[in-house]
Write a protein that holds these residues in place. Structure first.
Motif, PDB file in Angstrom:
ATOM      1  N   GLY A 159      11.532  12.326 -10.715  1.00 47.11           N
ATOM      2  CA  GLY A 159      10.206  12.921 -10.627  1.00 47.11           C
ATOM      3  C   GLY A 159       9.535  12.497  -9.339  1.00 47.11           C
ATOM      4  O   GLY A 159       9.579  11.323  -8.973  1.00 47.11           O
ATOM      5  N   VAL A 160       8.927  13.464  -8.645  1.00 46.23           N
ATOM      6  CA  VAL A 160       8.270  13.196  -7.365  1.00 46.23           C
ATOM      7  C   VAL A 160       6.892  13.847  -7.396  1.00 46.23           C
ATOM      8  O   VAL A 160       6.754  15.004  -7.804  1.00 46.23           O
ATOM      9  CB  VAL A 160       9.089  13.790  -6.188  1.00 46.23           C
ATOM     10  CG1 VAL A 160       8.389  13.519  -4.867  1.00 46.23           C
ATOM     11  CG2 VAL A 160      10.502  13.255  -6.186  1.00 46.23           C
ATOM     12  N   MET A 161       5.882  13.112  -6.933  1.00 52.94           N
ATOM     13  CA  MET A 161       4.551  13.704  -6.878  1.00 52.94           C
ATOM     14  C   MET A 161       4.549  14.886  -5.907  1.00 52.94           C
ATOM     15  O   MET A 161       5.063  14.761  -4.792  1.00 52.94           O
ATOM     16  CB  MET A 161       3.519  12.665  -6.439  1.00 52.94           C
ATOM     17  CG  MET A 161       3.219  11.661  -7.530  1.00 52.94           C
ATOM     18  SD  MET A 161       2.083  10.303  -7.107  1.00 52.94           S
ATOM     19  CE  MET A 161       1.028  10.935  -5.873  1.00 52.94           C
ATOM     20  N   PRO A 162       4.010  16.034  -6.341  1.00 57.61           N
ATOM     21  CA  PRO A 162       3.894  17.158  -5.415  1.00 57.61           C
ATOM     22  C   PRO A 162       3.153  16.701  -4.154  1.00 57.61           C
ATOM     23  O   PRO A 162       2.208  15.928  -4.226  1.00 57.61           O
ATOM     24  CB  PRO A 162       3.076  18.186  -6.201  1.00 57.61           C
ATOM     25  CG  PRO A 162       3.372  17.856  -7.631  1.00 57.61           C
ATOM     26  CD  PRO A 162       3.485  16.356  -7.670  1.00 57.61           C
ATOM     27  N   ASN A 199       0.826  -1.212   0.000  1.00 60.91           N
ATOM     28  CA  ASN A 199       0.000   0.000   0.000  1.00 60.91           C
ATOM     29  C   ASN A 199       0.859   1.260   0.000  1.00 60.91           C
ATOM     30  O   ASN A 199       0.550   2.237  -0.689  1.00 60.91           O
ATOM     31  CB  ASN A 199      -0.956   0.007   1.187  1.00 60.91           C
ATOM     32  CG  ASN A 199      -2.024  -1.064   1.071  1.00 60.91           C
ATOM     33  OD1 ASN A 199      -2.343  -1.520  -0.028  1.00 60.91           O
ATOM     34  ND2 ASN A 199      -2.561  -1.490   2.201  1.00 60.91           N
ATOM     35  N   PHE A 200       1.923   1.235   0.752  1.00 60.33           N
ATOM     36  CA  PHE A 200       2.828   2.383   0.849  1.00 60.33           C
ATOM     37  C   PHE A 200       3.479   2.676  -0.502  1.00 60.33           C
ATOM     38  O   PHE A 200       3.465   3.812  -0.974  1.00 60.33           O
ATOM     39  CB  PHE A 200       3.884   2.090   1.917  1.00 60.33           C
ATOM     40  CG  PHE A 200       4.874   3.195   2.145  1.00 60.33           C
ATOM     41  CD1 PHE A 200       4.460   4.449   2.573  1.00 60.33           C
ATOM     42  CD2 PHE A 200       6.225   2.964   1.956  1.00 60.33           C
ATOM     43  CE1 PHE A 200       5.379   5.461   2.798  1.00 60.33           C
ATOM     44  CE2 PHE A 200       7.146   3.969   2.175  1.00 60.33           C
ATOM     45  CZ  PHE A 200       6.726   5.217   2.593  1.00 60.33           C
ATOM     46  N   PHE A 201       4.043   1.657  -1.155  1.00 57.53           N
ATOM     47  CA  PHE A 201       4.710   1.850  -2.447  1.00 57.53           C
ATOM     48  C   PHE A 201       3.719   2.194  -3.554  1.00 57.53           C
ATOM     49  O   PHE A 201       3.994   3.033  -4.406  1.00 57.53           O
ATOM     50  CB  PHE A 201       5.495   0.597  -2.854  1.00 57.53           C
ATOM     51  CG  PHE A 201       6.737   0.323  -2.053  1.00 57.53           C
ATOM     52  CD1 PHE A 201       7.283   1.269  -1.181  1.00 57.53           C
ATOM     53  CD2 PHE A 201       7.380  -0.892  -2.162  1.00 57.53           C
ATOM     54  CE1 PHE A 201       8.431   1.006  -0.452  1.00 57.53           C
ATOM     55  CE2 PHE A 201       8.540  -1.174  -1.446  1.00 57.53           C
ATOM     56  CZ  PHE A 201       9.059  -0.221  -0.587  1.00 57.53           C
ATOM     57  N   GLU A 202       2.555   1.542  -3.558  1.00 53.54           N
ATOM     58  CA  GLU A 202       1.599   1.750  -4.650  1.00 53.54           C
ATOM     59  C   GLU A 202       1.019   3.157  -4.662  1.00 53.54           C
ATOM     60  O   GLU A 202       0.535   3.613  -5.693  1.00 53.54           O
ATOM     61  CB  GLU A 202       0.487   0.700  -4.608  1.00 53.54           C
ATOM     62  CG  GLU A 202       0.960  -0.653  -5.107  1.00 53.54           C
ATOM     63  CD  GLU A 202      -0.135  -1.704  -5.168  1.00 53.54           C
ATOM     64  OE1 GLU A 202      -1.286  -1.420  -4.741  1.00 53.54           O
ATOM     65  OE2 GLU A 202       0.163  -2.813  -5.631  1.00 53.54           O
ATOM     66  N   ALA A 203       1.084   3.857  -3.540  1.00 56.36           N
ATOM     67  CA  ALA A 203       0.594   5.235  -3.514  1.00 56.36           C
ATOM     68  C   ALA A 203       1.431   6.147  -4.407  1.00 56.36           C
ATOM     69  O   ALA A 203       0.958   7.197  -4.851  1.00 56.36           O
ATOM     70  CB  ALA A 203       0.596   5.761  -2.083  1.00 56.36           C
ATOM     71  N   TYR A 204       2.684   5.744  -4.690  1.00 55.33           N
ATOM     72  CA  TYR A 204       3.590   6.591  -5.464  1.00 55.33           C
ATOM     73  C   TYR A 204       4.175   5.900  -6.694  1.00 55.33           C
ATOM     74  O   TYR A 204       5.007   6.481  -7.388  1.00 55.33           O
ATOM     75  CB  TYR A 204       4.758   7.048  -4.575  1.00 55.33           C
ATOM     76  CG  TYR A 204       4.301   7.824  -3.371  1.00 55.33           C
ATOM     77  CD1 TYR A 204       3.877   9.145  -3.496  1.00 55.33           C
ATOM     78  CD2 TYR A 204       4.268   7.238  -2.113  1.00 55.33           C
ATOM     79  CE1 TYR A 204       3.438   9.860  -2.389  1.00 55.33           C
ATOM     80  CE2 TYR A 204       3.838   7.945  -1.006  1.00 55.33           C
ATOM     81  CZ  TYR A 204       3.422   9.246  -1.150  1.00 55.33           C
ATOM     82  OH  TYR A 204       2.999   9.944  -0.058  1.00 55.33           O
ATOM     83  N   SER A 205       3.774   4.659  -6.961  1.00 55.23           N
ATOM     84  CA  SER A 205       4.387   3.882  -8.039  1.00 55.23           C
ATOM     85  C   SER A 205       3.417   3.679  -9.194  1.00 55.23           C
ATOM     86  O   SER A 205       2.200   3.768  -9.026  1.00 55.23           O
ATOM     87  CB  SER A 205       4.803   2.505  -7.520  1.00 55.23           C
ATOM     88  OG  SER A 205       5.735   2.627  -6.496  1.00 55.23           O
ATOM     89  N   MET A 206       3.989   3.339 -10.350  1.00 54.92           N
ATOM     90  CA  MET A 206       3.168   2.985 -11.493  1.00 54.92           C
ATOM     91  C   MET A 206       2.321   1.772 -11.131  1.00 54.92           C
ATOM     92  O   MET A 206       2.681   0.997 -10.244  1.00 54.92           O
ATOM     93  CB  MET A 206       4.059   2.669 -12.694  1.00 54.92           C
ATOM     94  CG  MET A 206       4.786   3.905 -13.223  1.00 54.92           C
ATOM     95  SD  MET A 206       5.865   3.526 -14.596  1.00 54.92           S
ATOM     96  CE  MET A 206       7.277   2.887 -13.714  1.00 54.92           C
ATOM     97  N   THR A 207       1.218   1.596 -11.816  1.00 56.95           N
ATOM     98  CA  THR A 207       0.292   0.510 -11.533  1.00 56.95           C
ATOM     99  C   THR A 207       1.014  -0.835 -11.574  1.00 56.95           C
ATOM    100  O   THR A 207       1.759  -1.130 -12.498  1.00 56.95           O
ATOM    101  CB  THR A 207      -0.859   0.524 -12.561  1.00 56.95           C
ATOM    102  OG1 THR A 207      -1.513   1.800 -12.483  1.00 56.95           O
ATOM    103  CG2 THR A 207      -1.852  -0.581 -12.274  1.00 56.95           C
ATOM    104  N   ARG A 208       0.789  -1.613 -10.541  1.00 61.66           N
ATOM    105  CA  ARG A 208       1.367  -2.957 -10.441  1.00 61.66           C
ATOM    106  C   ARG A 208       0.236  -3.966 -10.515  1.00 61.66           C
ATOM    107  O   ARG A 208      -0.798  -3.791  -9.885  1.00 61.66           O
ATOM    108  CB  ARG A 208       2.130  -3.108  -9.123  1.00 61.66           C
ATOM    109  CG  ARG A 208       3.336  -2.199  -9.075  1.00 61.66           C
ATOM    110  CD  ARG A 208       4.017  -2.261  -7.739  1.00 61.66           C
ATOM    111  NE  ARG A 208       5.288  -1.548  -7.802  1.00 61.66           N
ATOM    112  CZ  ARG A 208       6.012  -1.273  -6.752  1.00 61.66           C
ATOM    113  NH1 ARG A 208       5.615  -1.648  -5.553  1.00 61.66           N
ATOM    114  NH2 ARG A 208       7.150  -0.631  -6.884  1.00 61.66           N
TER     115      ARG A 208
END
Length: 179
Positions: A132-135, A28-37
């Motif tokens: 690149g980082v999500m604002p 859940n932690f990684f998927e909030a900022y990662s490409m769809t897995r």
């Protein structure tokens, strides 16, 4: 490459089970900022295949993917990669990383970023690394700034995350030999 508290090294097929555990524990932690897995991402077979793909990409000078390991315990606590390696007049790559949520705020990610930047500039002779980082992901922006990256602007609807095109703050670092 060894830092004060962590070291980075290329992952091997023997690391697949530990990598799978890292991914599952932080899903859940990684998927909030990662490409769809996709669901099969969370299988030992896919993790092993991905490690093999990374090894092939390294051999072809396309990407370099490392595990981040705690020096004291030898535990895999994250991953860090240089992808989209471009040669010719660009001499650049894109940086990506993920740190186990239990090991955030220890300085491990900043240390790993500094190690991979040194590798990229000294060993690979790259000119520029971009990230690149999500604002709103202030912790990740701080990591990059502490490692010497500077903000360049916002890439609008740059990466699809969980089915939505998301903006990204672009940060970069230039090889000091080229300044």
């Amino acid at each position: 490459m060894r830092g004060e508290r962590v070291h980075i090294r290329f992952l091997s097929p023997e690391d697949a089970a530990e990598k799978l555990k890292l991914e599952k524990d932080n899903r859940n932690f990684f998927e909030a900022y990662s490409m769809t897995r996709y669901p099969d991402f969370y299988t030992l077979l896919i993790q092993r295949e991905m490690i093999e793909i990374y090894a092939d990409q390294k051999e072809n000078d396309q990407a370099y993917s490392f595990g981040i390991f705690e020096n004291e315990t030898g535990l895999l606590v994250g991953t860090i990669s240089l992808v989209q390696v471009m040669r010719g007049p660009l001499q650049s790559a894109v940086l990506g990383y993920a740190m186990d949520k239990k090991h955030n705020n220890k300085g491990y990610t900043t240390e790993a970023v500094k190690l991979i930047v040194a590798y990229a500039f000294r060993k690979l002779a790259l000119h520029r690394i971009e990230a690149g980082v999500m604002p709103g992901n202030d912790a990740s922006i701080r990591v990059l700034e502490k490692a010497g990256f500077h903000k360049e602007g916002i890439a609008i609807k740059n990466v699809q995350i969980n089915g939505q095109w998301r903006d990204h703050q672009v940060l970069a670092i230039i090889n000091p030999r080229d300044l």
